[in-house]
Design a protein around this motif. Structure first.
Motif, mmCIF file in Angstrom:
data_model
loop_
_atom_site.group_PDB
_atom_site.id
_atom_site.type_symbol
_atom_site.label_atom_id
_atom_site.label_comp_id
_atom_site.label_asym_id
_atom_site.label_seq_id
_atom_site.Cartn_x
_atom_site.Cartn_y
_atom_site.Cartn_z
ATOM 1 N N PHE A 136 61.167 -25.859 -44.341
ATOM 2 C CA PHE A 136 60.268 -26.120 -43.216
ATOM 3 C C PHE A 136 59.348 -27.309 -43.501
ATOM 4 O O PHE A 136 59.190 -28.203 -42.663
ATOM 5 C CB PHE A 136 59.431 -24.876 -42.925
ATOM 6 N N VAL A 137 58.733 -27.321 -44.676
ATOM 7 C CA VAL A 137 57.812 -28.409 -45.013
ATOM 8 C C VAL A 137 58.540 -29.745 -45.030
ATOM 9 O O VAL A 137 58.070 -30.743 -44.469
ATOM 10 C CB VAL A 137 57.138 -28.139 -46.367
ATOM 11 N N LEU A 138 59.702 -29.790 -45.658
ATOM 12 C CA LEU A 138 60.426 -31.059 -45.760
ATOM 13 C C LEU A 138 60.860 -31.560 -44.398
ATOM 14 O O LEU A 138 60.700 -32.747 -44.079
ATOM 15 C CB LEU A 138 61.639 -30.904 -46.679
ATOM 16 N N HIS A 139 61.421 -30.669 -43.569
ATOM 17 C CA HIS A 139 61.950 -31.142 -42.284
ATOM 18 C C HIS A 139 60.860 -31.337 -41.246
ATOM 19 O O HIS A 139 60.732 -32.407 -40.652
ATOM 20 C CB HIS A 139 62.996 -30.171 -41.737
ATOM 21 N N ASP A 140 60.050 -30.306 -41.012
ATOM 22 C CA ASP A 140 59.060 -30.389 -39.945
ATOM 23 C C ASP A 140 57.844 -31.216 -40.347
ATOM 24 O O ASP A 140 57.191 -31.805 -39.488
ATOM 25 C CB ASP A 140 58.614 -28.988 -39.533
ATOM 26 N N ILE A 149 68.052 -31.819 -47.600
ATOM 27 C CA ILE A 149 67.375 -30.564 -47.944
ATOM 28 C C ILE A 149 68.365 -29.567 -48.537
ATOM 29 O O ILE A 149 68.021 -28.800 -49.444
ATOM 30 C CB ILE A 149 66.695 -29.972 -46.690
ATOM 31 N N ALA A 150 69.597 -29.578 -48.055
ATOM 32 C CA ALA A 150 70.593 -28.567 -48.442
ATOM 33 C C ALA A 150 70.757 -28.416 -49.949
ATOM 34 O O ALA A 150 70.668 -27.287 -50.469
ATOM 35 C CB ALA A 150 71.933 -28.888 -47.766
ATOM 36 N N PRO A 151 70.986 -29.499 -50.712
ATOM 37 C CA PRO A 151 71.158 -29.302 -52.162
ATOM 38 C C PRO A 151 69.880 -28.847 -52.865
ATOM 39 O O PRO A 151 69.952 -28.215 -53.925
ATOM 40 C CB PRO A 151 71.612 -30.689 -52.653
ATOM 41 N N ILE A 152 68.726 -29.145 -52.294
ATOM 42 C CA ILE A 152 67.465 -28.712 -52.916
ATOM 43 C C ILE A 152 67.351 -27.192 -52.880
ATOM 44 O O ILE A 152 66.967 -26.563 -53.868
ATOM 45 C CB ILE A 152 66.261 -29.362 -52.198
ATOM 46 N N VAL A 153 67.690 -26.593 -51.731
ATOM 47 C CA VAL A 153 67.554 -25.143 -51.573
ATOM 48 C C VAL A 153 68.860 -24.404 -51.871
ATOM 49 O O VAL A 153 68.915 -23.172 -51.744
ATOM 50 C CB VAL A 153 67.055 -24.791 -50.153
ATOM 51 N N GLY A 154 69.902 -25.146 -52.258
ATOM 52 C CA GLY A 154 71.171 -24.511 -52.609
ATOM 53 C C GLY A 154 71.899 -23.923 -51.426
ATOM 54 O O GLY A 154 72.525 -22.854 -51.534
ATOM 55 N N ARG A 155 71.833 -24.584 -50.285
ATOM 56 C CA ARG A 155 72.500 -24.120 -49.068
ATOM 57 C C ARG A 155 73.326 -25.260 -48.476
ATOM 58 O O ARG A 155 73.196 -26.412 -48.877
ATOM 59 C CB ARG A 155 71.486 -23.658 -48.007
ATOM 60 N N THR A 156 74.144 -24.934 -47.491
ATOM 61 C CA THR A 156 74.795 -25.962 -46.697
ATOM 62 C C THR A 156 73.774 -26.553 -45.733
ATOM 63 O O THR A 156 72.727 -25.932 -45.472
ATOM 64 C CB THR A 156 75.966 -25.380 -45.886
ATOM 65 N N PRO A 157 74.041 -27.740 -45.167
ATOM 66 C CA PRO A 157 73.098 -28.285 -44.179
ATOM 67 C C PRO A 157 72.863 -27.345 -43.005
ATOM 68 O O PRO A 157 71.735 -27.234 -42.511
ATOM 69 C CB PRO A 157 73.780 -29.584 -43.740
ATOM 70 N N VAL A 158 73.908 -26.655 -42.557
ATOM 71 C CA VAL A 158 73.746 -25.713 -41.436
ATOM 72 C C VAL A 158 72.830 -24.560 -41.840
ATOM 73 O O VAL A 158 71.935 -24.159 -41.083
ATOM 74 C CB VAL A 158 75.118 -25.170 -40.982
ATOM 75 N N ALA A 159 73.020 -24.046 -43.041
ATOM 76 C CA ALA A 159 72.175 -22.942 -43.510
ATOM 77 C C ALA A 159 70.739 -23.408 -43.737
ATOM 78 O O ALA A 159 69.787 -22.670 -43.475
ATOM 79 C CB ALA A 159 72.752 -22.347 -44.789
ATOM 80 N N ALA A 160 70.568 -24.648 -44.240
ATOM 81 C CA ALA A 160 69.216 -25.190 -44.423
ATOM 82 C C ALA A 160 68.505 -25.321 -43.080
ATOM 83 O O ALA A 160 67.305 -25.053 -42.969
ATOM 84 C CB ALA A 160 69.285 -26.535 -45.131
ATOM 85 N N LEU A 163 67.265 -21.973 -42.109
ATOM 86 C CA LEU A 163 66.061 -21.624 -42.860
ATOM 87 C C LEU A 163 64.826 -22.210 -42.196
ATOM 88 O O LEU A 163 63.820 -21.520 -41.997
ATOM 89 C CB LEU A 163 66.161 -22.146 -44.290
ATOM 90 N N ALA A 164 64.893 -23.494 -41.869
ATOM 91 C CA ALA A 164 63.746 -24.160 -41.254
ATOM 92 C C ALA A 164 63.450 -23.575 -39.882
ATOM 93 O O ALA A 164 62.283 -23.410 -39.505
ATOM 94 C CB ALA A 164 64.006 -25.657 -41.153
ATOM 95 N N SER A 165 64.496 -23.251 -39.122
ATOM 96 C CA SER A 165 64.296 -22.681 -37.788
ATOM 97 C C SER A 165 63.635 -21.311 -37.872
ATOM 98 O O SER A 165 62.712 -21.002 -37.095
ATOM 99 C CB SER A 165 65.650 -22.572 -37.073
ATOM 100 N N ARG A 166 64.078 -20.503 -38.818
ATOM 101 C CA ARG A 166 63.471 -19.178 -38.994
ATOM 102 C C ARG A 166 62.012 -19.312 -39.412
ATOM 103 O O ARG A 166 61.143 -18.580 -38.921
ATOM 104 C CB ARG A 166 64.267 -18.396 -40.029
ATOM 105 N N ALA A 167 61.744 -20.247 -40.306
ATOM 106 C CA ALA A 167 60.359 -20.472 -40.732
ATOM 107 C C ALA A 167 59.511 -20.958 -39.565
ATOM 108 O O ALA A 167 58.370 -20.515 -39.387
ATOM 109 C CB ALA A 167 60.331 -21.497 -41.861
#
Length: 305
Positions: A136-140, A149-160, A163-167
């Motif tokens: 959330f912080v990085l994107h928004d 963001i995906a490799p930072i949080v260990g997710r795919t771009p879609v999953a990242a 994460l941001a949308s849920r946050a």
């Protein structure tokens, strides 16, 4: 490296920037990222310093995109710290408020952080999971694309992105009132908070209903004080005692309606659940019990209008 940095390196007659200069050019942005992720100026400074040490060990010549590399490194350091914090669960929820102990105001650096980020937002961010908060912080906050963001949080771009949308949904929350009643409720709560900060009995009486009731958890009050106060005069007097804590207050959504968070340095200590009727405070409850605080749904109020 960035286009500007590449151009500077290629321009004839211009000396190449030293690694220290290139890092210093990024320090302010890196500090801002770390502060929002960690909610602490001290921890943020430590994270940025650790990024510098890793840069020295790696060697800037080995890095094509220094700003992107530094963003990734600082974010991963913050993510590790957030995960360790969540695993320890050592946030001192029963720690005494500075006012109750007669302490002074927030340290200057932490006060500046609260002012720049927002007290309510810091509280809500603290309730996000580590990966949610980082995404959330990085994107928004800093417009970092999800493929970075995906490799930072260990997710795919879609999953990242999820994460941001849920946050984002948790930060914004869902109001339990239509827009017009919500705005009216908010104005009353803001007037109450302003009066409590000022400690003026007349201003408090103006915003309290004649038959207002204030209830409080035992942990919210000094020993010996009544847990229930009834009537505008009694509640106003009790609220002037609370007034020193009010300087740490922020209006936010509490279970869908405007209430007040008391959060020194952006760390939640108390919540005031506010009942409003006919343009006045009909009652409020001071929640201090850690289990009850954790169960509350907290979110940032939208800007008026």
């Amino acid at each position: 490296m960035s286009g500007a940095a590449a151009g500077a390196a290629a321009a004839p007659g211009r000396r190449a920037e030293a690694p220290e200069e290139r890092f210093e050019a990024e320090r302010g942005r890196l500090r801002a990222i770390a502060q929002r992720m960690l909610g602490s100026t001290g921890e943020a400074e430590d994270a940025v310093q650790e990024a510098w040490l890793r840069l020295v060990r790696t060697g800037p010549a080995e890095i094509d995109n220094l700003p992107g590399w530094l963003t990734t490194v600082v974010s991963r350091i913050c993510l590790d710290l957030l995960r360790a914090r969540a695993a320890r669960r050592e946030e001192p929820a029963d720690e005494a408020l500075p006012e109750a102990a007669g302490g002074g105001p927030e340290p200057e650096r932490e006060a500046l952080l609260v002012e720049s980020v927002g007290r309510a937002l810091l509280v809500v961010l603290d309730r996000l999971g580590p990966a949610e908060r980082v995404a959330f912080v990085l994107h928004d906050g800093f417009a970092v694309p999800f493929d970075q963001i995906a490799p930072i949080v260990g997710r795919t771009p879609v999953a990242a992105k999820k994460l941001a949308s849920r946050a984002r949904q948790r930060v914004r929350g869902t109001a339990a009132l239509p827009p017009e009643p919500l705005a009216g409720h908010r104005r009353v709560v803001e007037a109450f908070l302003a009066a409590a900060r000022g400690g003026d009995l007349a201003d408090l009486l103006a915003v309290l209903a004649p038959d207002v009731v204030r209830r409080a958890d035992p942990a919210a009050l000094p020993p010996g004080r009544a847990l229930v106060a009834r009537g505008a005069q009694a509640v106003a007097r009790e609220t002037t005692v609370f007034g020193r804590r009010a300087r740490y207050g922020a209006v936010a959504l509490v279970d869908g309606v405007p209430g007040i968070l008391i959060a020194p340095d952006g760390r939640l200590r108390l919540v005031l659940r506010m009942a409003v009727a006919d343009g006045r405070v009909a009652g409020y409850e001071v929640v201090a019990d850690p289990a009850r605080l954790a169960a509350l749904d907290l979110a940032v109020l939208p800007w008026p209008g």
